[in-house]
Motif scaffolding. Structure first.
Motif, short mmCIF file in Angstrom:
data_model
loop_
_atom_site.label_atom_id
_atom_site.label_comp_id
_atom_site.label_asym_id
_atom_site.label_seq_id
_atom_site.Cartn_x
_atom_site.Cartn_y
_atom_site.Cartn_z
N ASP A 6 77.47 66.95 36.09
CA ASP A 6 76.62 65.95 36.79
C ASP A 6 76.40 66.29 38.26
O ASP A 6 76.47 65.41 39.13
N LEU A 7 76.16 67.52 38.54
CA LEU A 7 76.00 67.95 39.93
C LEU A 7 74.63 67.55 40.47
O LEU A 7 73.59 67.92 39.93
N SER A 8 74.66 66.75 41.53
CA SER A 8 73.43 66.35 42.22
C SER A 8 73.59 66.67 43.69
O SER A 8 74.68 66.54 44.25
N LYS A 9 72.50 67.11 44.31
CA LYS A 9 72.56 67.43 45.74
C LYS A 9 71.26 66.96 46.40
O LYS A 9 70.16 67.26 45.92
N SER A 10 71.43 66.24 47.48
CA SER A 10 70.25 65.76 48.21
C SER A 10 70.32 66.21 49.66
O SER A 10 71.40 66.34 50.23
N PHE A 11 69.15 66.45 50.23
CA PHE A 11 69.04 66.69 51.67
C PHE A 11 68.27 65.49 52.22
O PHE A 11 67.06 65.40 52.03
N GLY A 12 68.97 64.58 52.83
CA GLY A 12 68.34 63.34 53.27
C GLY A 12 67.92 62.55 52.04
O GLY A 12 68.73 62.29 51.15
N VAL A 16 67.43 67.58 45.58
CA VAL A 16 67.11 68.96 45.21
C VAL A 16 67.69 69.32 43.84
O VAL A 16 67.09 70.06 43.07
N LEU A 17 68.86 68.79 43.55
CA LEU A 17 69.47 69.01 42.23
C LEU A 17 69.76 67.65 41.61
O LEU A 17 70.26 66.75 42.29
N HIS A 18 69.47 67.53 40.32
CA HIS A 18 69.67 66.24 39.68
C HIS A 18 70.55 66.36 38.43
O HIS A 18 70.14 66.93 37.42
N LYS A 19 71.75 65.89 38.55
CA LYS A 19 72.71 65.79 37.44
C LYS A 19 72.75 67.03 36.53
O LYS A 19 72.44 66.95 35.34
N LEU A 20 73.09 68.15 37.12
CA LEU A 20 73.18 69.39 36.34
C LEU A 20 74.58 69.51 35.72
O LEU A 20 75.57 69.30 36.40
N SER A 21 74.62 69.84 34.46
CA SER A 21 75.90 70.05 33.78
C SER A 21 75.83 71.32 32.94
O SER A 21 74.90 71.49 32.16
#
Lengths: 239, 243
Positions: A6-12, A16-21
């Protein structure tokens, strides 16, 4: 095995990444594909622990990245798309520096550097400064630096970019052989690399994992004999 | 952490001497300092042989030199894509910043040591108060640590050489010119302690006192804590940028 959950990453406000497994098992080479701006570099930087804040979980065995970055980093090595070398250092100094960062003993370093220099044909340039190396030697030196600490997971960003045909063949042969003992995540736009090396494909688009399947299944799914046509078909389908 | 700092320090220290820029800066430092000293009427008007004018120009010269030294600290790592590599290693990130600070400070100390050539020449010509000059060098070494830490702090904001240099000079100029006069003017004559406290935060006041022979523990602590604060702030900004 490296597990991403469930990897998610946001800049502000931009996600950029939404719930990757997905997982990267040892002994397997996985290709990371996606159009430009899909989030491949952000994903790789998140996995190596370069970014501090993301939601989800990245772990190797019992070691969680969020809990112990240093212990986790000992398992991972990363080779960026270009560069990754200190121009003022000689190849031997660079390998020594990388070994020191991984806290390798002198005997371990001697053993590993001899093995890698021979396997990646770096013996003739060991005393040469990194700034004077050709593209092929630079890439191989960066890979040797990453592998000196005997990582369990190797993350490569465009390893064959800019290499001539013979260098590509040699590097692919080395990676294929090395990939038997560790997990390799290979981000590339060169589809021959994927055909030659990968057993599995991860396809991301707009920060979402679109496909996680064995290479053969990926091609079959998009009714294509080669990876390039299959990749184009899926990108066209996704718009 | 000490071991990691030492590894990174060796790498950063060597980096300075691998480029021609370092030698150019050393020459520029000597030239600027000599020009400022020998063309200053104060230098010849002094009756005491303590090289006070020489030491009073050190902060001004170093405020230009230290940003030029540190401007490549993060910019080069970002350009060569080594920042991603070094920050994802099993080492403390504070040690990466600490090593950069110690490397730039060491270079500054070498520069200061090279300026002893002027001292040696003058000592051959006249009698100097050598003990006083040694104390002044101690003050200059401590002062240069603060300027290095501040310049490094400026360098972490931008991965462009030019922007880092301009920001560094600006920050150093601000630090040199802050005298907290406006703060002390807020207090009445009665609150002498508050006035003293406000004035004691002035960078130049602390430095001037030290080179004038008033070596105190509080002044040493002032420069050490200022350096530590900026090193930590550099680390904090670096961490923030990777969010």
């Amino acid at each position: 095995m490296l597990i991403v959950k469930d990897l998610s990453k946001s800049f502000g406000r931009i996600e950029v990444l939404h719930k990757l497994s997905f997982s990267l098992p040892s002994g397997e080479i996985t290709a990371l594909l996606g159009p430009n701006g899909a989030g491949k570099t952000t994903l790789m930087r998140s996995i190596i622990g370069y970014y501090d804040t993301f939601s989800g979980q990245v772990s190797y065995g019992d070691t969680d990245l969020a809990d112990s970055r240093s212990a986790f980093a000992a398992h991972i090595a990363y080779v960026p798309e270009s560069g990754g070398l200190y121009p003022e250092m000689t190849v031997a100094e660079y390998l020594r520096f990388m070994a020191d960062l991984k806290h390798l003993s002198s005997s371990e370093f001697a053993l590993r550097s001899d093995m890698l220099a021979a396997a990646l044909e770096l013996n003739s340039v060991l005393m040469q400064k990194c700034e004077t190396l050709s593209k092929g030697y630079s890439r191989r030196t960066a890979i040797a630096g990453a592998l000196i600490g005997h990582p369990d997971v190797l993350i490569l960003d465009e390893p064959c970019e800019g290499l001539d045909l013979q260098q590509k063949i040699n590097l692919r042969a080395f990676l294929k052989d090395y990939g038997r003992s560790c997990a390799i995540l290979l981000s590339t736009h060169i589809m021959e690399d994927v055909e030659a090396l990968a057993q599995r494909v991860l396809l991301i688009n707009k920060g979402e994992l679109v496909c996680d399947s064995p290479l053969a299944d990926f091609k079959r799914r998009f009714q294509s004999n080669n990876i390039e046509d299959a990749f184009c078909a899926v990108i066209k389908q996704l718009g | 952490m000490l071991h990691d700092t030492l590894i990174c320090f060796c790498k950063d220290f060597r980096f300075y001497f691998s480029s021609r820029l370092m030698y150019l800066l050393l020459a520029a430092y000597m030239l600027l300092l000599s020009a400022m000293c020998f063309f200053s009427p104060d230098f010849y008007a002094k009756t005491e042989a303590d090289l006070l004018t020489f030491f009073m120009y050190q902060p001004v010269v170093l405020a230009i030199i230290t940003p030029a030294l540190t401007m490549r600290s993060f910019a080069d790592e970002a350009r060569n894509r080594t920042l991603e590599i070094i920050l994802s290693q099993p080492i403390s990130r504070l040690s990466v910043v600490l090593a950069k600070f110690l490397a730039s400070w060491s270079v500054c100390i070498i520069m200061l040591a090279s300026s002893a050539l002027i001292w040696a020449v003058l000592a051959a010509l006249t009698d100097l108060n050598n003990q006083m000059i040694l104390f002044s060098y101690l003050a200059a070494v401590l002062m240069s640590a603060s300027l290095c830490a501040l310049s490094l702090f400026a360098a972490v904001f931008s991965y462009s050489f030019v922007a880092s240099f301009i920001l560094g000079v600006l920050f150093c100029a601000m630090l040199l010119n802050i005298n907290f006069g406006f703060v002390s003017s807020l207090f009445s004559q009665d609150s002498l302690l508050a006035m003293k406290l406000a004035r004691s935060f002035s960078f130049m006041r602390q430095y001037t006192a030290m080179v004038s022979g008033q070596i105190s523990l509080s002044a040493c602590l002032y420069f050490i804590s200022l350096s530590a604060a900026f090193v930590f702030l550099t680390y904090a900004v670096l961490e923030y940028k990777r969010r």
